[in-house]
Design an enzyme around this catalytic site. Structure first.
Site, PDB file in Angstrom:
ATOM      1  N   GLN A 132       0.821  -1.215  -0.024  1.00 50.84           N
ATOM      2  CA  GLN A 132      -0.055  -0.300   0.072  1.00 50.84           C
ATOM      3  C   GLN A 132       0.754   1.410   0.096  1.00 50.84           C
ATOM      4  OE1 GLN A 132      -2.118   0.518   3.654  1.00 50.84           O
ATOM      5  NE2 GLN A 132      -3.674   1.665   2.644  1.00 50.84           N
ATOM      6  N   GLY A 133       0.831   2.121  -1.030  1.00 53.79           N
ATOM      7  CA  GLY A 133       1.529   3.067  -1.071  1.00 53.79           C
ATOM      8  C   GLY A 133       0.741   4.554  -0.881  1.00 53.79           C
ATOM      9  N   SER A 135       1.240   6.540   2.613  1.00 60.21           N
ATOM     10  CA  SER A 135       2.009   7.547   3.329  1.00 60.21           C
ATOM     11  C   SER A 135       3.226   7.902   2.887  1.00 60.21           C
ATOM     12  CB  SER A 135       2.394   6.714   4.618  1.00 60.21           C
ATOM     13  OG  SER A 135       1.287   6.290   5.233  1.00 60.21           O
ATOM     14  N   GLU A 250      -9.710  -1.074   5.719  1.00 60.96           N
ATOM     15  CA  GLU A 250      -8.784  -1.124   6.608  1.00 60.96           C
ATOM     16  C   GLU A 250      -9.251  -1.283   7.952  1.00 60.96           C
ATOM     17  OE1 GLU A 250      -5.411   1.063   5.865  1.00 60.96           O
ATOM     18  OE2 GLU A 250      -4.267   0.040   7.360  1.00 60.96           O
ATOM     19  N   GLU A 395      -5.551   9.294  17.537  1.00 61.23           N
ATOM     20  CA  GLU A 395      -5.947  10.562  17.772  1.00 61.23           C
ATOM     21  C   GLU A 395      -7.050  10.856  16.455  1.00 61.23           C
ATOM     22  OE1 GLU A 395      -2.835   9.799  18.031  1.00 61.23           O
ATOM     23  OE2 GLU A 395      -2.501  10.158  20.182  1.00 61.23           O
TER      24      GLU A 395
END
Ligand SMILES: Cc1cc2nc3c(=O)[nH]c(=O)nc-3n(C[C@H](O)[C@H](O)[C@H](O)COP(=O)(O)OP(=O)(O)OC[C@H]3O[C@@H](n4cnc5c(N)ncnc54)[C@H](O)[C@@H]3O)c2cc1C
Length: 417
Positions: A132-133, A135, A250, A395
């Site tokens: 998974q690209g 971030s 996810e 958060e």
């Protein structure tokens, strides 16, 4: 309004449960799940390879996917029963997390027919592995700040930029990648979702060493890397919407089985406490009881999610955010308790040097290196540190709960953000 939760399954679901139990008994290695059962490193490797083939032959990988694309078309309830039975037996039920859980469902929802025909069979039989690209160094929680660019050159996209924390990139055949395809557009617009082959000269993968010595994730550098023009999922400059679907998958899977791994782990911690006479320590007892209650809450919340999903009242992002925040924070507290229970033993490398090597295998044991052999509790302790980060930090989940569940005012944005 919350619906009442019915904890009984209809007879046809129970009949299907019997079928799955029979299949597992027939196919799992003799003695699997019994005390004392173990495998050498080589046995484990060959089990993993064989098991993926057996799962694919049984049709159990992504079994709810449409028959037209090679799936089994199971109903949601059948899929839940299947997942429950595999979890009960401790049997792996996936070929490749990123393919099965993230990009596969995304392609089914947004992909063209050609993309479905091209990619879905390889996900179902475990022959294509994915990473998974999303971030980047300056784009994590604030994913829309991503800078990796893709420009059209004839029939191909040419990609330049950098991704980071890319799990499994060193083994993957493909990356599903977010890239800026219109640099003039607003931050959330002008992004596209591309399917890019990993094994090409324009891609360099640099593993990042982790706290336990393994290198599970990577930096990935793109210098004029290429993919076909048609490998955009959901349309050019529509990648933000598509990516949000992927993140929804996810954050919201394994509703009724997620708690089981924590329940099993709690059993092991109780065992470790008994072996050290710590089950008599009132503070340890109190913390064990707290974890037991939290595991029960996860179990019941799982049934709540299932009830809502079956009745169409499910709101994936809301429930997913609550659940992700709860399980990841609970797990960190649980593993801190485990280390306290182990006491000085927690300082010793207690694992089997031959048994836990990180590998590119689809269902491989996750952690450790031969020369840094952590045992399962130690590995879980280390990994729990990352669980409030990946898939959206705790958060960020709180922001989602605050804004979308409780309807609180939106968080203030920095000027120009
Ligand atoms: C084990 C692991 C595997 C991963 N695998 C992948 C992968 O395969 N592919 C991939 O693309 N990414 C992956 N990631 C990256 C992951 O998605 C990001 O780390 C995550 O989104 C957080 O981004 P960041 O690290 O840039 O932290 P930042 O976004 O910089 O956050 C830093 C801190 O600030 C807080 N913060 C940020 N914004 C806000 C806000 N608006 N309100 C309140 N607090 C805020 C965060 O909660 C955090 O505590 C992985 C991460 C881990 C730990």
């Amino acid at each position: 309004m919350s619906l009442p939760v019915d904890l009984t399954y209809p007879p046809e679901a129970e009949a299907f449960r019997g079928e799955i139990r029979g299949w597992l008994e027939e196919n799992l290695p003799e003695g699997w799940g019994e005390p004392g059962f173990s495998m050498t490193h080589d046995e484990r490797k060959s089990f993993e390879e064989e098991w993926t083939k057996k799962l694919a032959a049984g049709g159990w990988i992504c079994s709810s996917w449409p028959v037209d694309y090679g799936g089994k078309g199971l109903s949601l309830l059948q899929q839940v029963v299947l997942t429950e039975e595999f979890a009960r037996a401790g049997a792996p039920l996936r070929a490749d997390f990123f393919g099965d859980t993230l990009v596969g469902p995304t392609i089914l929802q947004w992909g063209s027919n050609d993309q479905k025909r091209h990619f879905i069979p390889g996900i179902l039989d475990g022959s294509i592995s994915w990473c998974q690209g999303f971030s980047e160094p300056d784009a994590g929680s604030d994913l829309a700040s991503l800078k990796t660019r893709a420009e059209l050159d004839g029939d191909e996209w040419v990609i330049n930029g950098q991704k980071v924390w890319t799990t499994q990139a060193q083994f993957a055949d493909y990356i599903f990648l977010l890239a800026r395809t219109d640099p003039e557009a607003e931050k959330h617009a002008g992004i596209s979702y591309l399917l890019v082959p990993m094994k090409q000269p324009g891609i360099e993968v640099r593993p990042i060493a982790q706290i336990d010595g393994s290198a599970e994730f990577n930096e990935v550098f793109f210098t004029d890397a290429r993919c076909p023009k048609d490998n955009v999922v959901g349309g050019v400059n529509n990648g933000w919407k598509v990516a949000m679907t992927t993140l929804g998958f996810e954050r919201g899977t394994s509703a009724t089985t997620g708690y089981r791994r924590f329940a099993k782990e709690l059993d092991r911690i109780i065992e470790a406490a008994r072996a050290r006479g710590k089950e008599r320590d009132p503070l340890v007892r109190q913390r064990l009881a707290e974890v037991w209650c939290a595991v029960k809450i996860m179990q019941i919340n799982g049934y709540r999610t299932l009830t809502d999903t079956l009745n169409g009242t499910h709101h994936a992002a809301k429930l997913g955010a609550c659940n992700k925040m709860f399980w990841s924070e609970t797990h960190q507290r649980t593993m801190e308790l485990a280390m306290d229970v182990l006491g000085m033993d927690a300082q010793i490398l207690r694992g089997d040097p031959g048994g836990v090597e990180m590998s590119g295998g689809r269902t491989a044991a996750r952690r450790g290196r031969a020369d840094y052999p952590v045992d399962e509790l130690q590995a879980s302790f280390f990994f729990s540190r990352s669980e409030t980060i990946w898939g959206g930090t705790a958060e960020i989940q709180r922001n989602i709960v605050g804004e979308r569940v409780l309807g609180l005012p939106k968080e203030p944005k920095a000027p120009g953000a």
